[in-house]
Design an enzyme around this catalytic site. Structure first.
Site, PDB file in Angstrom:
ATOM      1  N   LYS A  80     -66.900 -16.008   0.473  1.00  0.00           N
ATOM      2  CA  LYS A  80     -67.465 -14.737  -0.011  1.00  0.00           C
ATOM      3  C   LYS A  80     -68.695 -15.024  -0.868  1.00  0.00           C
ATOM      4  CE  LYS A  80     -65.856 -10.536  -2.421  1.00  0.00           C
ATOM      5  NZ  LYS A  80     -64.708  -9.944  -3.171  1.00  0.00           N
ATOM      6  N   SER A 155     -63.451  -5.416  -1.407  1.00  0.00           N
ATOM      7  CA  SER A 155     -64.822  -5.840  -1.256  1.00  0.00           C
ATOM      8  C   SER A 155     -65.003  -7.070  -0.369  1.00  0.00           C
ATOM      9  CB  SER A 155     -65.429  -6.117  -2.631  1.00  0.00           C
ATOM     10  OG  SER A 155     -64.793  -7.217  -3.242  1.00  0.00           O
ATOM     11  N   SER A 179     -59.327  -6.505  -3.618  1.00  0.00           N
ATOM     12  CA  SER A 179     -60.445  -6.879  -2.747  1.00  0.00           C
ATOM     13  C   SER A 179     -60.160  -8.012  -1.762  1.00  0.00           C
ATOM     14  CB  SER A 179     -61.664  -7.245  -3.593  1.00  0.00           C
ATOM     15  OG  SER A 179     -62.309  -6.083  -4.034  1.00  0.00           O
TER      16      SER A 179
END
Lengths: 491, 96
Positions: A80, A155, A179
């Site tokens: 990420k 996210s 997330s």
């Protein structure tokens, strides 16, 4: 399956170890898959062709020398983009960090590299990890491989989309209010938020420091365990890093749930949950009961207030953490006559609307005259949430609920009203407030063929029981690594 | 509970330059969010200690060992403006 990227991590690791597959072959297949899917998915912000090819070559050379460094050796991983990577652009999904090239690796990233993993690239996210759909990314959203007209969740939506599509075998995500678990749920994957402190936050671009935790997104519970074992561990560079023993989580797998006490959280398994999700969840609970688990309904009255507390605590911490983006040391600068004017213009230009909204919200909640009524009160509610969990865990070993009240939703369907997006995280936020681990396991598809996730929560450091139950959920629901239609069509 | 926000003041504290339309837009949204967040004020919390951190941790020490810091050139490499080994910024004090 026609491509090695569709193997599980465990399957690919075995093939690599036995010499049936090289790290280079696996990486090239992964990059080929990305070529087929990225135009539709946009799972990655950056694909590091050169770095990944060098890492795969090094992994092959090490294997040839007989120097095999474990189950992640030669495995393509997505990271990420809010974790810093030395020499590789890291933006946290924000325009304010466009072009930023970090001088060091996050500890979790360094752990991946030492384990011989091949970092394919940096996956897309909601800007600074604030959001539940990737629609807040400063570089455009990612799509869900199960239905490209829908969000992958967020996210860590790019991480989930990549693993589901096969453009990575596993991924790292970060979880502040769900997330990791929510995008895993929406993409038919296993996503795990470890106990706060188990994985170092050093090099994770901070959103809300008392809630943020790095964890794996994978296709199976076993693959999540394998990845966690590599990234977990004490780190002197993170003052909140856990100092105790890190057990062997793998031994929790395959033990079944005979006699394990499982509590269904009443407040998270009724009103507000989509009927398809609820019915799949109830069937999975029944299946666990059939294999010997002791099921009870547990009420956590403070759950109703947890979401409100979270949307004061997280913005308050974010407003403090994001003060570092001031146009001085890195990232964007918009000129102004004074430092204050330069900073205010830089932040207005560099932050997207959701980030600006949360910084404003947090600034207000911390400001003189409102601190006690909002931030102070939210911190007390956090105590009540923890007390509710502690009371519940006196009677049950784990708590369960759906991961997300709904399956993947259409682009734009929740962007007009920020509150409607915040409600998406109602089942996942409580574990962040309380600090214990949580995991989402895919259990079924809804009537639109979209994945449904099952959440298991455990007390802090309760990973062994968490994985034990999660592995059984996976077994009894016979999800069997089902793959999204996009992969079926493209491979 | 009715929420009243001096949004221009909050934006100034947050160092985000906003137009009048943006101030109005964010102000209205914040009021909506805070009305929901104000739920936390309905719970009786007398005698409840606030939690700032999820796990009980006190004084995390590490050995006091000297390790090499980032060298100056690397530390400045990402700066929008650097000059003579320093970060360069606009004037911080107004001239008389």
């Amino acid at each position: 399956m026609s491509s090695p990227v569709d193997l599980t991590l465990a399957g690919a690791a075995a093939a690599l170890r036995d010499g049936q597959l090289s790290a280079r072959e696996l990486l090239e297949a992964t990059l080929d898959r990305a070529v087929l899917t990225e135009a539709e998915l946009h799972a990655y912000l950056t694909i590091d062709h050169q770095g990944a090819r060098a890492a795969a070559a090094a992994a092959d050379e090490a294997i040839a020398r007989g120097d095999h460094t474990g189950p992640l050796h030669g495995i393509p991983v997505a990271v990420k983009d809010n974790m810093v990577t030395a020499g590789l652009e890291t933006t946290a999904g924000s325009q304010i960090l466009a072009g930023y090239v970090p001088p060091y690796d996050a500890t979790a990233v360094a752990a991946l590299r030492s384990a011989g993993a091949v970092i394919v690239g940096k996956s897309n996210l909601d800007e600074f990890a604030m959001g539940s759909s990737t629609e807040n990314s400063g570089y455009g959203p990612s799509a869900n491989p199960w239905d490209t007209g829908r969000v992958p969740g967020g996210s860590s939506g790019g991480s989930a989309a990549a693993v589901a599509a096969g453009s990575a075998q596993v991924a790292l995500g970060s979880d502040t209010g769900g997330s990791i678990r929510q995008p895993a749920s929406l993409c038919g994957l296993v996503g795990m938020k470890p106990t706060y402190g188990l994985v170092s936050r050093y090099g994770l671009i901070a959103f809300a420091s008392s809630l943020d935790q790095i964890g794996p997104i994978a296709r199976t519970v076993e693959d999540a365990v394998t990845t966690l074992e590599v990234i977990a561990g004490h780190d002197p560079l993170d003052a909140t890093s856990y100092r105790g023993a890190y057990p062997d989580y793998r031994s929790s797998l395959g033990r079944g749930v005979d006699g394990v006490r499982i509590g269904v959280v009443s407040e998270l398994a009724g009103e507000g949950i989509h009927p398809d999700v609820l019915s799949a969840f109830r069937s999975a609970v029944d299946a666990l009961a059939d294999t010997g688990a002791i099921i009870s309904e547990v009420s956590l009255p403070s759950m109703e207030y947890a979401l409100s507390a979270y949307y004061l605590i997280a913005p308050a911490e974010c407003s403090a953490n994001l003060a570092r983006f001031d146009g001085v040391r890195y990232g964007l600068r918009v000129d102004g006559a004074t430092v204050e004017e330069m900073t205010a213009r830089t932040r207005a230009e560099g932050f997207g609307p959701e980030v600006a909204r949360r910084v404003l919200l947090g600034t207000y909640a911390l400001s003189a005259g409102y601190y006690e009524a909002f931030y102070g009160q939210a911190q007390k509610v956090r105590t009540l949430v923890i007390q509710d969990f502690t009371r519940a865990y006196a009677h049950v070993d784990v708590l369960v609920s759906p991961t997300s009240p709904m399956t993947a939703f259409e682009f734009g369907s929740r962007t007009a009203d920020p509150l409607s997006m915040y409600l998406v995280d109602v089942c996942t936020i409580p574990s962040n407030l309380a600090g214990g681990p949580g995991i989402s396991v895919p259990i079924d598809l809804d009537t639109s063929n979209l994945p449904i996730g099952f959440q298991v929560m455990a007390p802090p450091l309760g990973e062994e029981t968490l994985f034990r139950v999660a592995a059984e959920v996976e077994r009894v629901t016979a999800w069997n690594d089902r793959r999204p239609p996009l992969v079926e069509a493209r491979s | 509970m009715a929420i009243d926000i001096d949004i221009a003041y909050v934006a100034r504290l947050a160092r985000i330059e906003l137009s009048d339309e943006e101030l109005e837009h964010y102000g209205a949204q914040l009021e909506g969010i805070l009305e929901h967040a104000a739920l936390v004020q309905q719970l009786p919390t007398q005698g409840v200690e606030p939690t700032s951190h999820p796990l009980p941790m006190v004084n995390s020490f590490r050995p006091d060992e000297v390790t090499p810091p980032l060298d100056r050139e690397t530390a400045l490499s990402q700066a929008p403006q650097a000059d003579g080994g320093h970060f360069r910024v606009p004037p911080t004090l107004e001239e008389e």
